[in-house]
Motif scaffolding. Structure first.
Motif, PDB file in Angstrom:
ATOM      1  N   PHE A   6       0.823  -1.203   0.000  1.00 49.77           N
ATOM      2  CA  PHE A   6       0.000   0.000   0.000  1.00 49.77           C
ATOM      3  C   PHE A   6       0.861   1.259   0.000  1.00 49.77           C
ATOM      4  O   PHE A   6       2.046   1.230   0.340  1.00 49.77           O
ATOM      5  CB  PHE A   6      -0.950   0.021   1.207  1.00 49.77           C
ATOM      6  N   THR A   7       0.224   2.349  -0.385  1.00 53.78           N
ATOM      7  CA  THR A   7       0.805   3.683  -0.242  1.00 53.78           C
ATOM      8  C   THR A   7      -0.200   4.544   0.498  1.00 53.78           C
ATOM      9  O   THR A   7      -1.405   4.497   0.202  1.00 53.78           O
ATOM     10  CB  THR A   7       1.120   4.311  -1.609  1.00 53.78           C
ATOM     11  N   PHE A   8       0.297   5.310   1.453  1.00 55.63           N
ATOM     12  CA  PHE A   8      -0.568   6.233   2.194  1.00 55.63           C
ATOM     13  C   PHE A   8      -0.136   7.658   1.873  1.00 55.63           C
ATOM     14  O   PHE A   8       1.058   7.981   1.925  1.00 55.63           O
ATOM     15  CB  PHE A   8      -0.466   5.969   3.702  1.00 55.63           C
ATOM     16  N   VAL A  87      -1.259   9.519  -6.557  1.00 50.21           N
ATOM     17  CA  VAL A  87      -1.786   8.169  -6.799  1.00 50.21           C
ATOM     18  C   VAL A  87      -1.004   7.506  -7.920  1.00 50.21           C
ATOM     19  O   VAL A  87      -0.698   6.302  -7.857  1.00 50.21           O
ATOM     20  CB  VAL A  87      -3.299   8.215  -7.105  1.00 50.21           C
ATOM     21  N   ASP A  88      -0.642   8.276  -8.946  1.00 51.08           N
ATOM     22  CA  ASP A  88       0.225   7.740 -10.005  1.00 51.08           C
ATOM     23  C   ASP A  88       1.542   7.244  -9.406  1.00 51.08           C
ATOM     24  O   ASP A  88       2.061   6.192  -9.807  1.00 51.08           O
ATOM     25  CB  ASP A  88       0.526   8.810 -11.052  1.00 51.08           C
ATOM     26  N   ARG A  89       2.068   7.992  -8.459  1.00 52.20           N
ATOM     27  CA  ARG A  89       3.303   7.597  -7.785  1.00 52.20           C
ATOM     28  C   ARG A  89       3.102   6.283  -7.039  1.00 52.20           C
ATOM     29  O   ARG A  89       3.973   5.401  -7.043  1.00 52.20           O
ATOM     30  CB  ARG A  89       3.751   8.703  -6.832  1.00 52.20           C
ATOM     31  N   ALA A  90       1.959   6.124  -6.395  1.00 50.93           N
ATOM     32  CA  ALA A  90       1.665   4.885  -5.674  1.00 50.93           C
ATOM     33  C   ALA A  90       1.648   3.694  -6.626  1.00 50.93           C
ATOM     34  O   ALA A  90       2.168   2.616  -6.307  1.00 50.93           O
ATOM     35  CB  ALA A  90       0.320   5.002  -4.953  1.00 50.93           C
ATOM     36  N   VAL A  91       1.068   3.883  -7.805  1.00 50.65           N
ATOM     37  CA  VAL A  91       1.046   2.813  -8.810  1.00 50.65           C
ATOM     38  C   VAL A  91       2.471   2.470  -9.239  1.00 50.65           C
ATOM     39  O   VAL A  91       2.840   1.293  -9.351  1.00 50.65           O
ATOM     40  CB  VAL A  91       0.192   3.230 -10.018  1.00 50.65           C
ATOM     41  N   LEU A  93       5.084   2.685  -7.553  1.00 49.02           N
ATOM     42  CA  LEU A  93       5.745   1.977  -6.452  1.00 49.02           C
ATOM     43  C   LEU A  93       5.286   0.523  -6.349  1.00 49.02           C
ATOM     44  O   LEU A  93       5.802  -0.238  -5.533  1.00 49.02           O
ATOM     45  CB  LEU A  93       5.481   2.698  -5.128  1.00 49.02           C
ATOM     46  N   GLY A  94       4.295   0.150  -7.149  1.00 51.03           N
ATOM     47  CA  GLY A  94       3.798  -1.224  -7.129  1.00 51.03           C
ATOM     48  C   GLY A  94       2.721  -1.487  -6.102  1.00 51.03           C
ATOM     49  O   GLY A  94       2.415  -2.650  -5.798  1.00 51.03           O
ATOM     50  N   SER A  95       2.114  -0.429  -5.573  1.00 53.47           N
ATOM     51  CA  SER A  95       1.093  -0.598  -4.530  1.00 53.47           C
ATOM     52  C   SER A  95      -0.229  -1.072  -5.122  1.00 53.47           C
ATOM     53  O   SER A  95      -0.623  -0.656  -6.216  1.00 53.47           O
ATOM     54  CB  SER A  95       0.873   0.721  -3.784  1.00 53.47           C
ATOM     55  N   GLY A  96      -0.932  -1.911  -4.354  1.00 55.85           N
ATOM     56  CA  GLY A  96      -2.257  -2.357  -4.750  1.00 55.85           C
ATOM     57  C   GLY A  96      -3.370  -1.529  -4.146  1.00 55.85           C
ATOM     58  O   GLY A  96      -4.499  -1.558  -4.627  1.00 55.85           O
ATOM     59  N   VAL A  97      -3.041  -0.784  -3.072  1.00 57.22           N
ATOM     60  CA  VAL A  97      -4.024   0.036  -2.367  1.00 57.22           C
ATOM     61  C   VAL A  97      -3.399   1.383  -2.062  1.00 57.22           C
ATOM     62  O   VAL A  97      -2.227   1.454  -1.671  1.00 57.22           O
ATOM     63  CB  VAL A  97      -4.473  -0.613  -1.040  1.00 57.22           C
ATOM     64  N   VAL A  98      -4.174   2.457  -2.214  1.00 60.08           N
ATOM     65  CA  VAL A  98      -3.721   3.782  -1.793  1.00 60.08           C
ATOM     66  C   VAL A  98      -4.732   4.347  -0.802  1.00 60.08           C
ATOM     67  O   VAL A  98      -5.940   4.250  -1.005  1.00 60.08           O
ATOM     68  CB  VAL A  98      -3.535   4.735  -2.998  1.00 60.08           C
ATOM     69  N   GLY A  99      -4.208   4.905   0.305  1.00 64.56           N
ATOM     70  CA  GLY A  99      -5.053   5.507   1.326  1.00 64.56           C
ATOM     71  C   GLY A  99      -4.922   7.018   1.302  1.00 64.56           C
ATOM     72  O   GLY A  99      -3.820   7.555   1.142  1.00 64.56           O
TER      73      GLY A  99
END
Length: 353
Positions: A6-8, A87-91, A93-99
């Motif tokens: 995840f990314t928060f 959110v693009d950055r979270a993707v 990073l390979g995250s499946g969930v962003v908070g």
């Protein structure tokens, strides 16, 4: 159980320099006016500021949205654009969930502006925040309210968390009277009609109405302290679950009879942030952060809490927390501005000084 990462998302709060100093200490020396101009005018990219470890494994990241609390509230369109880039950055990073932390949830209408994303699951964290705050409220009524009453005011009652907390308090009983406070009168009337069928309820659009309450739950979205000494009844207890927080430590000086509790904080003993912190010590997290982590640890790959969470979703987060009980995910022991609370009305030395 198949896990994802995840990314928060976080952002600078009221004192930008103080928050950015957590990323790199010299940033704390830059004048606030410089930050205000730079954050408004420069197309600064989102920044990964910490790796997240739970149970000895890296499970996520914290990404900073370079837009302050006032900027998000005053320029919401630009704020949404900056959140989308994060959110693009979270993707990436390979995250499946962003908070969505703090006002990144507010500016995206609780994540509604991100609903069309199919490359990552989105949650605003408000379902578990509501579950946590409601448990803290019941604990406060039993342990800290010394007035003998169980009258509860919910400030920000028509917001995403406020609506869920109001419904929980009405559904599960144990409250003598609800005072619902919000600036949006039409929504307020609808919510009052719903919960008023279960518990006596009054409404107001003015903070002076909370003087009728023994316990005040603060769930507003503001860059400033909004609750002041003159608003509160003698011996009142306040749960401030806002970020940036909407109470000031000065309130305890003006009103030593009042107890202000930190709301929406949970224990995750093995939680470690490697890099910058987000204003809490190791082993503690805001409930919105914890919801994001729970979803990743449970393998969630679909949007979860977007907009106003229903009570079914709130109860589902409680189930997720129960499944992950070996890692914690329970309301933290009470604190006031980060300091432990010993007993009703009496704080550890230095809190009210």
């Amino acid at each position: 159980m198949t896990r994802t990462s995840f990314t928060f998302l976080v952002h600078p709060r009221t004192r930008t320099g103080e928050d950015l100093a957590r990323v790199w200490r010299p940033l704390g020396r830059v004048p606030e006016k410089v930050y205000d101009t730079a954050l408004r005018r420069l197309p600064l990219p989102p920044v990964t500021i910490a790796a997240v470890e739970v149970g000895g494994e890296q499970v996520g990241h914290v990404v900073l949205v370079p837009f302050g609390a006032r900027h998000l509230l005053e320029a919401p369109a630009e704020g949404r654009a900056r959140v989308a880039r994060a959110v693009d950055r979270a993707v990436a990073l390979g995250s499946g969930v962003v908070g969505l932390g703090a006002l990144t949830a507010t500016v995206t209408a609780g994540g509604a502006s991100l609903r069309s994303r199919t490359d990552i699951a989105v949650t605003n964290g408000n379902a578990f925040t509501a579950a946590t705050v409601e448990r803290q409220a019941r604990d406060a009524l039993d342990r800290f309210v010394t007035t003998g009453g169980r009258r509860v005011a919910v400030v920000g009652a028509t917001g995403s968390v406020g609506t869920a907390v109001s419904r929980l308090l009405a559904r599960d009983g144990g409250v003598e009277h609800l005072v619902l406070v919000s600036r949006t009168a039409p929504r307020l009337a609808g919510l009052a009609a719903e919960v008023g069928a279960r518990v006596p309820t009054t409404t107001a659009t003015d903070l002076r109405a909370v003087a009728a309450a023994d316990l005040v739950i603060l769930l507003t979205a503001s860059a400033d302290a909004v609750l002041r000494a003159e608003h509160l009844a003698p011996g009142a207890v306040v749960i401030d679950a806002t970020q940036p927080r909407n109470t000031s430590p000065g309130l305890l000086v003006e009103r030593p009879d009042v107890l202000v509790l930190d709301g929406g904080v949970v224990d995750v003993p093995s939680l470690r942030l490697h890099g910058s912190d987000i204003g809490l010590p190791d082993g503690r997290a805001y409930a919105c952060f914890a919801e994001t982590a729970m979803l990743a640890l449970s393998g969630q790959r679909r949007h979860f809490s977007i907009g106003h969470p229903g009570l079914d979703l709130v109860d589902r987060t409680r189930g997720l927390a129960a499944d992950l009980a070996h890692l914690g995910f329970v309301p933290a022991a009470p604190t006031s501005f980060g300091r432990p609370v010993e007993r009703a009305g009496v704080l550890e030395a230095g809190v009210a000084a």
